[in-house]
Design an enzyme around this catalytic site. Structure first.
Site, short mmCIF file in Angstrom:
data_model
loop_
_atom_site.label_atom_id
_atom_site.label_comp_id
_atom_site.label_asym_id
_atom_site.label_seq_id
_atom_site.Cartn_x
_atom_site.Cartn_y
_atom_site.Cartn_z
CE1 TYR A 123 -7.09 -0.37 3.35
CE2 TYR A 123 -8.05 -0.33 5.54
CZ TYR A 123 -7.04 -0.71 4.69
OH TYR A 123 -5.97 -1.41 5.18
CE LYS A 175 6.31 6.57 -0.37
NZ LYS A 175 7.62 6.24 0.22
CG ASP A 209 8.96 5.34 3.26
OD1 ASP A 209 8.45 6.44 3.57
OD2 ASP A 209 9.67 5.21 2.26
CG ASP A 233 -5.74 -1.45 8.82
OD1 ASP A 233 -5.78 -1.87 10.00
OD2 ASP A 233 -6.23 -2.08 7.86
#
Ligand code: NAI
Length: 337
Positions: A123, A175, A209, A233
């Site tokens: 972002y 990740k 995930d 988010d």
């Protein structure tokens, strides 16, 4: 001592629900000297600016604000209000607790806090199109920026919060197996900060995930989670859903010396002005504000009164199955203090 604080009632249901929160704070004995300021459509109407300089000046002075939801006007020339506030005050930590209060939902034992990095990651706003031949939009790229300084301060915030609240565990969500550089640096820094807190709070690592699945399968296994902007988010909306939706979820935006507290939901234009909105989220944001201001006893009293009133379900608003008005529900909470 009174605490100077900025109050931004906001748009839509904002004035109704912040009024309920202010009455609760008052009844709980919080001594706050409110400086009421405009933002959003109310400020556009008055000053043709959704985030006027005098509102920013007030927050600069008080360093603490309770804010109702704001409608960002559509159209050129208007800044996104939330982005403007985040940038202006460098509000790097977005803290979103999710706790089971209502009974009879799919889960009744969730009690976790997501600490989301609020200023970097995907972002950062560094994006561009790539032209190939005649096609100006043949490709698009967005850059995920992770800085050591940014990663350090968000991890330190999460671990400090865990220690302060007597939480047992911090989960580093990442990740790094795929995004070796940006997520790799975030994880590397997280591990280093975790070492500083060894013996005080446990730490674990989860790939985002797998973490999403675990949050649905066994949310009770989580405590404090810290992660980058995009993942935070998404996961924080997921965890709101575990406990009954956005109407019950508060959020704090915290910087080094300024903090803004709000409900996670929007202005609810469909029910604005009817006096039926649920003020729980902004009331819980007021609890976060009291914790932040060093008044944990006031925060705890308010939280208990809110939770008991909701669980009893006698005087609750219609979004959670009741018939009470915003004011009647607020009165019921206040009566329980
Ligand atoms: P919304 O959250 O305002 O409403 C979604 C649905 O939830 C509606 O049906 C609404 O009635 C209901 N709802 C929301 N809060 C409620 C409450 N406290 N009690 C009972 N029901 C409630 O989301 P929407 O409609 O997408 O956005 C409306 C406006 O809010 C937009 O202008 C948007 O930009 C703004 N917004 C502002 C935010 C902020 O200032 N932090 C955050 C999200 C949206």
């Amino acid at each position: 001592m009174t605490l100077p604080a900025t109050l931004i009632p906001g748009d839509g249901i904002g004035p109704e629900i912040t009024d309920a929160a202010v009455r609760l704070l008052d009844a709980a004995g919080a001594r706050i000297e409110w400086d009421r300021q405009l933002a959003g459509m109310a400020a556009v109407a008055a000053h043709n600016d959704p985030i006027p300089e005098q509102t920013l000046a007030s927050i600069r002075r008080t360093r603490i604000a309770l804010k109702g939801p704001l409608e960002t006007p559509v159209g050129k020339g208007f800044r996104s209000i939330n982005v403007a506030l985040r940038r202006e005050f460098d509000l790097y930590a977005n803290v979103r607790p999710a706790k089971s209060i209502l009974r009879g939902l799919r889960y009744d034992n969730v009690d976790l806090i997501i600490v989301r990095e609020n200023t970097e990651g995907l972002y950062s706003g560094i994006e561009n199109y790539v032209r190939i031949g005649e096609d100006e939009h043949a490709a698009a790229q967005s850059m995920a920026v992770v800085t050591r300084v940014g990663a350090e301060r968000i991890h330190r915030y999460a671990f400090d919060l865990a220690v302060r609240l007597g939480r047992r565990k911090v989960t580093l969500v990442h990740k790094a197996n795929i995004l070796k550089f940006s997520q790799g640096l975030f994880l590397e820094v997280g591990r280093a900060i975790a070492e500083e807190y060894a013996g005080k709070v446990a730490v674990e690592e989860r790939i985002v995930d797998a973490c999403a699945m675990d949050l649905v399968v066994r949310p009770e296994a989580f405590d404090v989670l810290v992660t980058t902007n995009l993942f935070g988010d998404i996961l924080s909306d997921l965890t709101s859903g575990l406990v009954g939706g956005l109407g019950l979820t508060p959020g704090a935006n915290v910087g080094r010396n300024t903090a803004i507290f709000e409900a996670v939901h929007g202005t609810a234009p469909d029910i604005a002005g009817q006096g039926v909105a649920n003020p729980t989220a902004v009331m819980l944001a007021a609890c976060q504000m009291m914790d932040h201001a060093g008044e944990p006893e006031v925060a705890a009293r308010m939280r208990t009164a809110i939770e008991e009133t909701l669980r009893e379900r006698k005087a609750v608003t219609r979004d959670v199955g009741g018939t009470a008005t915003t004011a009647a529900y607020a009165n019921a909470v206040i009566a329980r203090l």
